[in-house]
Design a protein around this motif. Structure first.
Motif, PDB file in Angstrom:
ATOM      1  N   ALA A  73       7.259 -11.554  16.453  1.00 17.05           N
ATOM      2  CA  ALA A  73       6.305 -11.381  15.362  1.00 17.05           C
ATOM      3  C   ALA A  73       6.085 -12.697  14.620  1.00 17.05           C
ATOM      4  O   ALA A  73       4.977 -12.991  14.172  1.00 17.05           O
ATOM      5  CB  ALA A  73       6.784 -10.305  14.392  1.00 17.05           C
ATOM      6  N   LEU A  74       7.157 -13.518  14.490  1.00 22.65           N
ATOM      7  CA  LEU A  74       7.090 -14.717  13.667  1.00 22.65           C
ATOM      8  C   LEU A  74       8.123 -15.728  14.116  1.00 22.65           C
ATOM      9  O   LEU A  74       9.249 -15.350  14.451  1.00 22.65           O
ATOM     10  CB  LEU A  74       7.356 -14.323  12.203  1.00 22.65           C
ATOM     11  N   VAL A  75       7.750 -17.008  14.132  1.00 23.04           N
ATOM     12  CA  VAL A  75       8.691 -18.099  14.364  1.00 23.04           C
ATOM     13  C   VAL A  75       8.480 -19.107  13.242  1.00 23.04           C
ATOM     14  O   VAL A  75       7.344 -19.511  12.977  1.00 23.04           O
ATOM     15  CB  VAL A  75       8.457 -18.808  15.719  1.00 23.04           C
ATOM     16  N   GLY A  76       9.563 -19.495  12.584  1.00 23.05           N
ATOM     17  CA  GLY A  76       9.443 -20.462  11.507  1.00 23.05           C
ATOM     18  C   GLY A  76      10.618 -21.416  11.484  1.00 23.05           C
ATOM     19  O   GLY A  76      11.730 -21.061  11.871  1.00 23.05           O
ATOM     20  N   GLU A  77      10.367 -22.642  11.042  1.00 23.95           N
ATOM     21  CA  GLU A  77      11.430 -23.645  10.936  1.00 23.95           C
ATOM     22  C   GLU A  77      12.332 -23.324   9.753  1.00 23.95           C
ATOM     23  O   GLU A  77      11.868 -22.903   8.694  1.00 23.95           O
ATOM     24  CB  GLU A  77      10.821 -25.030  10.764  1.00 23.95           C
ATOM     25  N   VAL A  78      13.627 -23.530   9.935  1.00 23.76           N
ATOM     26  CA  VAL A  78      14.609 -23.310   8.876  1.00 23.76           C
ATOM     27  C   VAL A  78      14.966 -24.659   8.255  1.00 23.76           C
ATOM     28  O   VAL A  78      15.314 -25.597   8.962  1.00 23.76           O
ATOM     29  CB  VAL A  78      15.885 -22.639   9.447  1.00 23.76           C
ATOM     30  N   ASP A  79      14.877 -24.747   6.933  1.00 23.85           N
ATOM     31  CA  ASP A  79      15.352 -25.932   6.229  1.00 23.85           C
ATOM     32  C   ASP A  79      16.870 -25.789   6.140  1.00 23.85           C
ATOM     33  O   ASP A  79      17.381 -24.975   5.369  1.00 23.85           O
ATOM     34  CB  ASP A  79      14.726 -26.010   4.834  1.00 23.85           C
ATOM     35  N   GLU A  80      17.585 -26.547   6.945  1.00 22.03           N
ATOM     36  CA  GLU A  80      19.032 -26.380   7.070  1.00 22.03           C
ATOM     37  C   GLU A  80      19.781 -26.656   5.773  1.00 22.03           C
ATOM     38  O   GLU A  80      20.805 -26.027   5.503  1.00 22.03           O
ATOM     39  CB  GLU A  80      19.562 -27.259   8.196  1.00 22.03           C
ATOM     40  N   ILE A  82      18.696 -26.142   2.589  1.00 24.04           N
ATOM     41  CA  ILE A  82      18.515 -24.991   1.708  1.00 24.04           C
ATOM     42  C   ILE A  82      19.259 -23.787   2.270  1.00 24.04           C
ATOM     43  O   ILE A  82      19.922 -23.053   1.534  1.00 24.04           O
ATOM     44  CB  ILE A  82      17.014 -24.672   1.522  1.00 24.04           C
ATOM     45  N   ASP A  83      19.182 -23.585   3.593  1.00 22.62           N
ATOM     46  CA  ASP A  83      19.845 -22.452   4.229  1.00 22.62           C
ATOM     47  C   ASP A  83      21.360 -22.511   4.025  1.00 22.62           C
ATOM     48  O   ASP A  83      22.003 -21.483   3.814  1.00 22.62           O
ATOM     49  CB  ASP A  83      19.501 -22.416   5.721  1.00 22.62           C
ATOM     50  N   ALA A  84      21.930 -23.712   4.060  1.00 20.86           N
ATOM     51  CA  ALA A  84      23.381 -23.865   3.882  1.00 20.86           C
ATOM     52  C   ALA A  84      23.827 -23.516   2.463  1.00 20.86           C
ATOM     53  O   ALA A  84      24.971 -23.124   2.250  1.00 20.86           O
ATOM     54  CB  ALA A  84      23.797 -25.290   4.223  1.00 20.86           C
ATOM     55  N   GLU A  85      22.930 -23.638   1.497  1.00 23.24           N
ATOM     56  CA  GLU A  85      23.269 -23.340   0.105  1.00 23.24           C
ATOM     57  C   GLU A  85      23.215 -21.847  -0.224  1.00 23.24           C
ATOM     58  O   GLU A  85      23.726 -21.422  -1.252  1.00 23.24           O
ATOM     59  CB  GLU A  85      22.321 -24.090  -0.832  1.00 23.24           C
ATOM     60  N   ILE A  86      22.620 -21.043   0.646  1.00 22.70           N
ATOM     61  CA  ILE A  86      22.467 -19.613   0.381  1.00 22.70           C
ATOM     62  C   ILE A  86      23.775 -18.889   0.691  1.00 22.70           C
ATOM     63  O   ILE A  86      24.339 -19.047   1.775  1.00 22.70           O
ATOM     64  CB  ILE A  86      21.322 -19.020   1.228  1.00 22.70           C
ATOM     65  N   ASP A  87      24.254 -18.115  -0.252  1.00 27.87           N
ATOM     66  CA  ASP A  87      25.447 -17.304  -0.035  1.00 27.87           C
ATOM     67  C   ASP A  87      25.005 -15.982   0.586  1.00 27.87           C
ATOM     68  O   ASP A  87      24.679 -15.021  -0.111  1.00 27.87           O
ATOM     69  CB  ASP A  87      26.180 -17.073  -1.354  1.00 27.87           C
ATOM     70  N   LEU A  88      24.984 -15.939   1.914  1.00 29.18           N
ATOM     71  CA  LEU A  88      24.471 -14.777   2.626  1.00 29.18           C
ATOM     72  C   LEU A  88      25.306 -13.528   2.383  1.00 29.18           C
ATOM     73  O   LEU A  88      24.791 -12.410   2.439  1.00 29.18           O
ATOM     74  CB  LEU A  88      24.384 -15.073   4.121  1.00 29.18           C
ATOM     75  N   ALA A  89      26.593 -13.689   2.085  1.00 29.97           N
ATOM     76  CA  ALA A  89      27.443 -12.531   1.823  1.00 29.97           C
ATOM     77  C   ALA A  89      27.015 -11.802   0.551  1.00 29.97           C
ATOM     78  O   ALA A  89      27.254 -10.602   0.404  1.00 29.97           O
ATOM     79  CB  ALA A  89      28.903 -12.954   1.718  1.00 29.97           C
ATOM     80  N   MET A  90      26.378 -12.504  -0.351  1.00 24.75           N
ATOM     81  CA  MET A  90      25.938 -11.903  -1.611  1.00 24.75           C
ATOM     82  C   MET A  90      24.483 -11.434  -1.555  1.00 24.75           C
ATOM     83  O   MET A  90      24.022 -10.749  -2.460  1.00 24.75           O
ATOM     84  CB  MET A  90      26.087 -12.910  -2.754  1.00 24.75           C
ATOM     85  N   LEU A  91      23.767 -11.791  -0.509  1.00 26.17           N
ATOM     86  CA  LEU A  91      22.349 -11.444  -0.377  1.00 26.17           C
ATOM     87  C   LEU A  91      22.212 -10.042   0.203  1.00 26.17           C
ATOM     88  O   LEU A  91      22.680  -9.768   1.303  1.00 26.17           O
ATOM     89  CB  LEU A  91      21.658 -12.465   0.533  1.00 26.17           C
ATOM     90  N   LYS A  92      21.586  -9.157  -0.558  1.00 29.29           N
ATOM     91  CA  LYS A  92      21.385  -7.786  -0.101  1.00 29.29           C
ATOM     92  C   LYS A  92      19.891  -7.524   0.017  1.00 29.29           C
ATOM     93  O   LYS A  92      19.120  -7.894  -0.865  1.00 29.29           O
ATOM     94  CB  LYS A  92      22.029  -6.805  -1.066  1.00 29.29           C
ATOM     95  N   ALA A  93      19.500  -6.890   1.119  1.00 30.77           N
ATOM     96  CA  ALA A  93      18.085  -6.609   1.344  1.00 30.77           C
ATOM     97  C   ALA A  93      17.937  -5.480   2.351  1.00 30.77           C
ATOM     98  O   ALA A  93      18.827  -5.249   3.167  1.00 30.77           O
ATOM     99  CB  ALA A  93      17.377  -7.861   1.869  1.00 30.77           C
ATOM    100  N   GLU A  94      16.804  -4.819   2.290  1.00 32.88           N
ATOM    101  CA  GLU A  94      16.489  -3.784   3.273  1.00 32.88           C
ATOM    102  C   GLU A  94      16.270  -4.463   4.628  1.00 32.88           C
ATOM    103  O   GLU A  94      15.624  -5.509   4.700  1.00 32.88           O
ATOM    104  CB  GLU A  94      15.193  -3.058   2.891  1.00 32.88           C
ATOM    105  N   PRO A  95      16.799  -3.886   5.700  1.00 31.01           N
ATOM    106  CA  PRO A  95      16.479  -4.409   7.035  1.00 31.01           C
ATOM    107  C   PRO A  95      14.976  -4.244   7.283  1.00 31.01           C
ATOM    108  O   PRO A  95      14.351  -3.319   6.753  1.00 31.01           O
ATOM    109  CB  PRO A  95      17.285  -3.518   7.978  1.00 31.01           C
TER     110      PRO A  95
END
Length: 101
Positions: A73-80, A82-95
């Motif tokens: 559906a989508l392909v996008g570049e990841v800013d590594e 910014i991505d490294a600064e995100i605490d994914l364990a704390m990020l909650k979202a609907e699948p």
């Protein structure tokens, strides 16, 4: 779409599939039907209760992976950085829901 992928080769990208999967990896190549080859990739699984699960936290490491172009559906570049600064364990979202035709 293939011409748009050329500058992303050997960069980290995020692929969203038609069935709602979120796959992050190093784009190694693609073909005329937009099949993509990702290396060192993992799936990010979103949840409203448990944060984001990915390679370091569970069994979703994919390694070398091919995603069929008709399932993208989508392909996008990841800013590594910014991505490294995100605490994914704390990020909650609907699948994401699957695409319905």
């Amino acid at each position: 779409m293939s011409a748009m992928l050329e500058p992303l080769v050997d960069k980290v990208v995020q692929v969203i599939t038609n069935d709602g999967r979120n796959i992050v990896g190093l784009l190694k190549g693609f073909d005329q039907t937009t099949n993509v080859i990702l290396d060192e990739c993992h799936e990010r699984v979103f949840s409203t209760t448990a944060g984001v699960e990915q390679a370091a936290a569970g069994p979703v490491m994919l390694g070398l992976y091919i995603v069929r172009g008709d399932n993208i559906a989508l392909v996008g570049e990841v800013d590594e950085e910014i991505d490294a600064e995100i605490d994914l364990a704390m990020l909650k979202a609907e699948p994401l829901k699957a695409v319905v035709h």
